[in-house]
Scaffold this motif. Sequence first.
Motif, mmCIF file in Angstrom:
data_model
loop_
_atom_site.group_PDB
_atom_site.id
_atom_site.type_symbol
_atom_site.label_atom_id
_atom_site.label_comp_id
_atom_site.label_asym_id
_atom_site.label_seq_id
_atom_site.Cartn_x
_atom_site.Cartn_y
_atom_site.Cartn_z
ATOM 1 N N LEU A 151 0.834 -1.203 0.000
ATOM 2 C CA LEU A 151 0.000 0.000 0.000
ATOM 3 C C LEU A 151 0.867 1.250 0.000
ATOM 4 N N VAL A 152 0.634 2.084 -1.000
ATOM 5 C CA VAL A 152 1.343 3.359 -1.123
ATOM 6 C C VAL A 152 0.306 4.465 -1.012
ATOM 7 N N VAL A 153 0.680 5.552 -0.332
ATOM 8 C CA VAL A 153 -0.273 6.635 -0.108
ATOM 9 C C VAL A 153 0.234 7.931 -0.736
ATOM 10 N N LEU A 154 -0.692 8.635 -1.372
ATOM 11 C CA LEU A 154 -0.401 10.016 -1.761
ATOM 12 C C LEU A 154 -1.222 10.880 -0.814
ATOM 13 N N PRO A 155 -0.573 11.439 0.211
ATOM 14 C CA PRO A 155 -1.329 12.222 1.195
ATOM 15 C C PRO A 155 -1.824 13.522 0.557
ATOM 16 N N ALA A 156 -2.722 14.203 1.257
ATOM 17 C CA ALA A 156 -3.247 15.458 0.706
ATOM 18 C C ALA A 156 -2.150 16.524 0.685
ATOM 19 N N GLY A 157 -1.313 16.528 1.686
ATOM 20 C CA GLY A 157 -0.256 17.543 1.739
ATOM 21 C C GLY A 157 -0.739 18.857 2.330
ATOM 22 N N GLY A 158 -1.892 18.826 2.989
ATOM 23 C CA GLY A 158 -2.427 20.042 3.622
ATOM 24 C C GLY A 158 -3.841 20.309 3.158
ATOM 25 N N THR A 159 -4.258 21.551 3.299
ATOM 26 C CA THR A 159 -5.603 21.932 2.856
ATOM 27 C C THR A 159 -5.482 23.122 1.890
ATOM 28 N N VAL A 160 -6.527 23.337 1.125
ATOM 29 C CA VAL A 160 -6.554 24.510 0.247
ATOM 30 C C VAL A 160 -7.882 25.246 0.454
ATOM 31 N N SER A 161 -7.906 26.518 0.076
ATOM 32 C CA SER A 161 -9.128 27.303 0.290
ATOM 33 C C SER A 161 -10.127 27.101 -0.850
ATOM 34 N N ASN A 162 -9.645 26.561 -1.991
ATOM 35 C CA ASN A 162 -10.522 26.417 -3.168
ATOM 36 C C ASN A 162 -10.462 24.993 -3.739
ATOM 37 N N PRO A 163 -10.861 24.012 -2.936
ATOM 38 C CA PRO A 163 -10.706 22.611 -3.371
ATOM 39 C C PRO A 163 -11.411 22.271 -4.683
ATOM 40 N N VAL A 164 -12.605 22.820 -4.902
ATOM 41 C CA VAL A 164 -13.342 22.464 -6.123
ATOM 42 C C VAL A 164 -12.552 22.907 -7.353
ATOM 43 N N GLU A 165 -12.035 24.130 -7.268
ATOM 44 C CA GLU A 165 -11.221 24.655 -8.368
ATOM 45 C C GLU A 165 -9.987 23.780 -8.589
ATOM 46 N N VAL A 166 -9.328 23.431 -7.487
ATOM 47 C CA VAL A 166 -8.096 22.641 -7.575
ATOM 48 C C VAL A 166 -8.390 21.249 -8.141
ATOM 49 N N LEU A 167 -9.446 20.624 -7.641
ATOM 50 C CA LEU A 167 -9.737 19.242 -8.058
ATOM 51 C C LEU A 167 -10.312 19.157 -9.471
ATOM 52 N N SER A 168 -10.844 20.270 -9.957
ATOM 53 C CA SER A 168 -11.369 20.240 -11.327
ATOM 54 C C SER A 168 -10.348 20.761 -12.345
ATOM 55 N N SER A 169 -9.140 21.069 -11.871
ATOM 56 C CA SER A 169 -8.121 21.624 -12.772
ATOM 57 C C SER A 169 -7.605 20.566 -13.745
ATOM 58 N N ASN A 170 -7.054 21.053 -14.852
ATOM 59 C CA ASN A 170 -6.462 20.128 -15.828
ATOM 60 C C ASN A 170 -5.295 19.371 -15.222
ATOM 61 N N ARG A 171 -4.566 20.046 -14.339
ATOM 62 C CA ARG A 171 -3.422 19.393 -13.687
ATOM 63 C C ARG A 171 -3.895 18.171 -12.872
ATOM 64 N N MET A 172 -5.021 18.318 -12.180
ATOM 65 C CA MET A 172 -5.559 17.201 -11.397
ATOM 66 C C MET A 172 -5.956 16.066 -12.333
ATOM 67 N N LYS A 173 -6.588 16.422 -13.443
ATOM 68 C CA LYS A 173 -6.978 15.366 -14.403
ATOM 69 C C LYS A 173 -5.739 14.656 -14.934
ATOM 70 N N ASP A 174 -4.678 15.435 -15.185
ATOM 71 C CA ASP A 174 -3.422 14.836 -15.667
ATOM 72 C C ASP A 174 -2.852 13.868 -14.626
ATOM 73 N N ILE A 175 -2.909 14.279 -13.357
ATOM 74 C CA ILE A 175 -2.355 13.422 -12.298
ATOM 75 C C ILE A 175 -3.155 12.116 -12.207
ATOM 76 N N ILE A 176 -4.467 12.212 -12.269
ATOM 77 C CA ILE A 176 -5.285 10.994 -12.208
ATOM 78 C C ILE A 176 -4.951 10.087 -13.396
ATOM 79 N N ARG A 177 -4.805 10.698 -14.566
ATOM 80 C CA ARG A 177 -4.471 9.907 -15.762
ATOM 81 C C ARG A 177 -3.108 9.243 -15.588
ATOM 82 N N GLU A 178 -2.165 10.013 -15.051
ATOM 83 C CA GLU A 178 -0.824 9.455 -14.869
ATOM 84 C C GLU A 178 -0.845 8.296 -13.873
#
Length: 264
Positions: free
Chosen positions: A158-185
């Motif tokens: 089991l390997v974990v990618l922790p959150a690394g903290g909190t953000v003030s705009n999670p919806v924006e961050v999680l819907s970003s192209n970068r997030m989609k790229d990370i999920i794809r990767e």
Amino acid sequence: MSRIEQALEKAAQMRRGAPPLVTPAPAPVVQDLDRLLDAPALTPENFCLNHQQKSPGASEEYRKLRAQVVQLTHGLPFRNTLLVTSAAAGEGKTITALNLAMALAQEYDYTVLLVDTDLRKPSVHEYLGISPKLGLIQCLNGEASLDQALVKTGLGKLVVLPAGGTVSNPVEVLSSNRMKDIIRELKTRYPERYVVFDSPPTLPFADARVLSGSVDGVLFVIREGWTRMEDIRESLAGLAEAQLLGVIYNDATQTKQQGRYHYY
Ligand SMILES: Nc1ncnc2c1ncn2[C@@H]1O[C@H](COP(=O)(O)OP(=O)(O)OP(=O)(O)O)[C@@H](O)[C@H]1O
Ligand SMILES: [Mg+2]
């Protein structure tokens, strides 16, 4: 006290604001994912991360859940990215995501990645008793690479990618192209690997709904005596576009039947 019990005790202490009972060993930062394949096997003692782990049926229920998930996701294409969510807070999303990930890591010796996408109230690291400095947020903003942020748990593969903290705009961050790229990767880098995403509840926040569009399947947690029927309906309506794999009935009443314990 088992390692997991110590971690749980420590997490509870942290929540209460008291100093931890156990000082965790610093978690190694993974540089080479292939090296994770050498991780030690899970033991029955540390398998079930659950406050009710003294109940003998709990780890068996997670094995059954694993079997169902494997059955539902195997085939062509292999649906290896799974989001765990629920309607409201405290219904057992994180504990389910963690136990499912551990159970899958045991099955067929899969390497399994658990990603904490709860950027409001991340808790995967607390349950594991680790204090990682890097995580998803740093990968998203370019401060770290995935290899730097992934943490080998020592619990099987089991390997974990922790959150690394909190953000003030999670919806924006999680819907970003970068997030989609990370999920794809994460999905394609090791195609035989399950990637389980823990997430915030769906009714107060749009985070899980946003993520559900980028994963192969959604597992929806309901907690007995806790989740309200109208909340289930409203939540599932909000996830209508998602690939709902199934509903996990958590914290079910344990009853004695024919001399054996069963969960309903
Ligand atoms: N089956 C269960 N048996 C015993 N305790 C449970 C069970 N499921 C959840 N809990 C407890 O309920 C609390 C909330 O669990 P968990 O953190 O997994 O919920 P969550 O849905 O992720 O919450 P949040 O929405 O705040 O992230 C924890 O203290 C956890 O140990
Ligand atoms: Mg949670």
